[in-house]
Design a protein around this motif. Structure first.
Motif, PDB file in Angstrom:
ATOM      1  N   GLU A  13       0.901  -1.192   0.030  1.00  0.00           N
ATOM      2  CA  GLU A  13      -0.157   0.009   0.035  1.00  0.00           C
ATOM      3  C   GLU A  13       0.798   1.118   0.152  1.00  0.00           C
ATOM      4  O   GLU A  13       0.382   2.325  -0.553  1.00  0.00           O
ATOM      5  CB  GLU A  13      -1.067  -0.064   1.091  1.00  0.00           C
ATOM      6  N   HIS A  22      -6.034   2.185   3.358  1.00  0.00           N
ATOM      7  CA  HIS A  22      -5.778   1.025   3.382  1.00  0.00           C
ATOM      8  C   HIS A  22      -4.540   0.759   4.618  1.00  0.00           C
ATOM      9  O   HIS A  22      -4.443  -0.501   4.987  1.00  0.00           O
ATOM     10  CB  HIS A  22      -5.428   0.225   2.154  1.00  0.00           C
ATOM     11  N   ILE A  64     -10.511  -5.073   1.649  1.00  0.00           N
ATOM     12  CA  ILE A  64      -9.662  -4.361   0.930  1.00  0.00           C
ATOM     13  C   ILE A  64      -9.543  -4.729  -0.545  1.00  0.00           C
ATOM     14  O   ILE A  64      -9.202  -4.247  -1.410  1.00  0.00           O
ATOM     15  CB  ILE A  64      -8.326  -4.172   1.602  1.00  0.00           C
TER      16      ILE A  64
END
Length: 201
Positions: free
Chosen positions: A43, A79, A148
């Motif tokens: 991420e 996230h 996610i």
């Protein structure tokens, strides 16, 4: 005449106490923390990549594409924070390193197929990490990955659709985007939330 002092004999080092093996529960938790940190590193890499592309698209005067890229980067920030919070709940330390290298200077026609590939790889990895969570009895982390993954699928769909438009329509598509605003408005909640599709973090 004084006798020479004999050197003191070195005391033998005490044997190190054997380190206690982690409990089965701690071992399972460590495996989950490991995949959560791998995901967080991915991420962090996506945030850097997408923000770099946002600046590039803005400089090219493709404002709408630049704005959406920034909103997607904000999703990835959310996230990364969700993964960090779960890692801390498990007693781990959230990583700060990125997974991968930043790719700079991309042309508008290469950005979106490239990002679709990143998201496709991310979905594949996260599905594998979800299985690690399931195998180690962590349903909360498993559900986090499920949430996610769904959001990354939305990102993939967007990147893939824009890539197809660029492939099939080329300059005709870009002419409609050129000169549009790159502003994301006063509230930058991310791409998913702006479209009404994000889960609560």
């Amino acid at each position: 005449m004084n006798k020479a002092t004999k050197p003191a004999k070195a005391k033998p080092a005490k044997p190190a106490k054997p380190t206690a093996a982690p409990s089965p529960r701690d071992a399972r938790k460590a495996k989950v923390i490991e995949v959560l940190n791998k995901a967080r590193a991915m991420e962090l890499n996506a945030i850097t990549q997408y923000m770099n592309q946002h600046y590039g698209l803005d400089n090219m005067d493709y404002g709408e594409l630049a704005a959406n890229m920034k909103l997607i980067a904000i999703d990835e920030m959310r996230h990364a924070e969700m993964f960090a919070e779960r890692i801390k709940e498990l007693g781990g330390e959230p990583c700060t390193d990125r997974a991968g290298d930043l790719v700079k200077g991309q042309d508008v026609r290469t950005i979106f197929p490239y990002d679709a590939g990143l998201e496709d790889d991310t979905i594949d990895f996260y599905n594998q990490y979800l299985l690690v969570c399931r195998e180690n009895g962590d349903s909360i982390s498993m559900k986090l990955f499920e949430t996610i993954i769904e959001e990354e699928q939305t990102h993939f769909n967007y990147f893939d659709n824009v890539g197809e438009h660029l492939k099939n329509l080329g300059d005709t598509f870009l002419s409609k985007i050129a000169g549009t605003s790159a502003s994301t408005g006063p509230s930058t909640k991310g791409f998913l939330i702006s479209k009404g599709g994000a889960a609560a973090g």
